[in-house]
Design a protein around this motif. Structure first.
Motif, PDB file in Angstrom:
ATOM      1  N   PRO A 290       0.857  -0.778  -0.415  1.00  0.00           N
ATOM      2  CA  PRO A 290      -0.262  -0.157   0.206  1.00  0.00           C
ATOM      3  C   PRO A 290       0.768   1.516  -0.040  1.00  0.00           C
ATOM      4  N   ASP A 291       1.913   1.575   1.002  1.00  0.00           N
ATOM      5  CA  ASP A 291       2.815   2.917   0.536  1.00  0.00           C
ATOM      6  C   ASP A 291       3.501   2.879  -0.323  1.00  0.00           C
ATOM      7  N   GLU A 292       3.323   1.480  -1.446  1.00  0.00           N
ATOM      8  CA  GLU A 292       4.438   1.556  -2.618  1.00  0.00           C
ATOM      9  C   GLU A 292       3.219   2.152  -3.732  1.00  0.00           C
ATOM     10  N   ALA A 293       2.700   2.115  -3.646  1.00  0.00           N
ATOM     11  CA  ALA A 293       0.946   2.123  -4.402  1.00  0.00           C
ATOM     12  C   ALA A 293       1.427   4.026  -4.105  1.00  0.00           C
ATOM     13  N   ARG A 294       0.882   4.217  -3.470  1.00  0.00           N
ATOM     14  CA  ARG A 294       0.599   5.573  -3.139  1.00  0.00           C
ATOM     15  C   ARG A 294       1.561   6.647  -3.330  1.00  0.00           C
ATOM     16  N   GLU A 295       3.107   5.912  -3.109  1.00  0.00           N
ATOM     17  CA  GLU A 295       3.983   6.522  -3.267  1.00  0.00           C
ATOM     18  C   GLU A 295       4.158   6.971  -5.362  1.00  0.00           C
ATOM     19  N   LEU A 296       4.319   5.208  -5.505  1.00  0.00           N
ATOM     20  CA  LEU A 296       3.585   5.192  -7.232  1.00  0.00           C
ATOM     21  C   LEU A 296       2.483   5.774  -8.240  1.00  0.00           C
ATOM     22  N   TYR A 297       1.366   6.237  -7.251  1.00  0.00           N
ATOM     23  CA  TYR A 297       0.372   6.897  -7.933  1.00  0.00           C
ATOM     24  C   TYR A 297       0.717   8.247  -7.892  1.00  0.00           C
ATOM     25  N   GLY A 298       1.563   8.695  -6.371  1.00  0.00           N
ATOM     26  CA  GLY A 298       1.942   9.929  -6.286  1.00  0.00           C
ATOM     27  C   GLY A 298       2.575  10.792  -7.496  1.00  0.00           C
ATOM     28  N   VAL A 299       3.806  10.041  -7.467  1.00  0.00           N
ATOM     29  CA  VAL A 299       4.968   9.849  -8.468  1.00  0.00           C
ATOM     30  C   VAL A 299       4.111  10.188 -10.353  1.00  0.00           C
TER      31      VAL A 299
END
Length: 239
Positions: A82-91
């Motif tokens: 989940p934390d990676e998904a949040r970062e990837l979508y932010g980028v």
């Protein structure tokens, strides 16, 4: 006589690139699921390549974030937390927004035509209920925007992020409500770019990515619950 051998490096690079593309397509096409191990014997049978070549290609995909290689466990498809998904979508939102701003400023005619064509393809795929075609049309839409930005670096970065988010986006597009919201968002982004409203186009891309992140996090929670209940996460996502 000077029997100097011809260089072979270009052939090696071509072979590795082709092998990476085959494995990448297998992962993105859903043949292997996130967290699933990638047995070398099966990959050799799939590609017809040697174990050494497969290992080299897997290291390349590891650099893209598609594959995770752990000591004593071997390679597996990367499972996004989940934390990676949040970062990837932010980028992704920042990159897409920047690309849209540049595209709206430059307005290259071929890109504008491609954006319009991708929007029409998305609407057609949605009407047919073809999830894969919907995802492909969405990829074409943003690829056209990235091309219209005039930045090769930006295109490469976006492609890498898109690949890592492929499965989550596919699951999201299995939900009719997300598809309809996506069509509305794409139309608005298209109209802003065509009108030359660079700032608005950027803001709309950011907003669309934020909405995608919210749904992705929900999908990850649903998938975890489905695994705990012994269900197929893809069936749960479509419900």
């Amino acid at each position: 006589m000077n029997d100097v051998p011809l260089p072979v490096a270009p052939q090696v690079v071509t072979l590795r690139s082709a092998l990476e593309e085959t494995l990448r397509a297998a992962i993105l096409g859903g043949r292997f699921q996130p967290g699933e191990r990638l047995p070398e014997r099966e990959l050799c049978a799939l590609t017809g390549a040697s174990r050494a070549s497969v290992r080299e290609a897997l290291r390349g995909l590891e650099g893209e974030g598609l594959v995770t290689i752990r000591p004593h466990r071997g390679p597996s498809v990367t499972a996004i937390r989940p934390d990676e998904a949040r970062e990837l979508y932010g980028v992704r939102g920042v990159l897409q927004g920047y690309a849209a701003r540049l595209c709206a400023t430059l307005q290259p005619e071929p890109s504008l035509r491609a954006i319009e064509g991708a929007t029409e393809a998305l609407e057609t795929a949605a009407a047919a209920g073809d999830t894969r075609a919907v995802v492909a049309a969405g990829d074409s839409f943003y690829a056209a925007i990235a091309e219209g930005s005039g930045s090769g670096v930006l295109r490469q970065l976006l492609l890498s992020v898109h690949n890592r988010l492929f499965l989550l986006r596919s699951l999201a597009m299995a939900r009719p409500a997300r598809v309809q919201a996506g069509i509305a968002a794409y139309r608005a982004i298209r109209d802003a770019i065509v009108a030359g409203e660079a700032r608005l186009a950027e803001e709309l891309c950011l907003r669309h990515s934020e909405d995608g992140a919210a749904l992705a996090l929900q999908l990850l929670r649903d998938a975890e619950e489905a695994r705990d209940a012994g269900l197929d996460p893809r069936r749960r996502a479509a419900s």
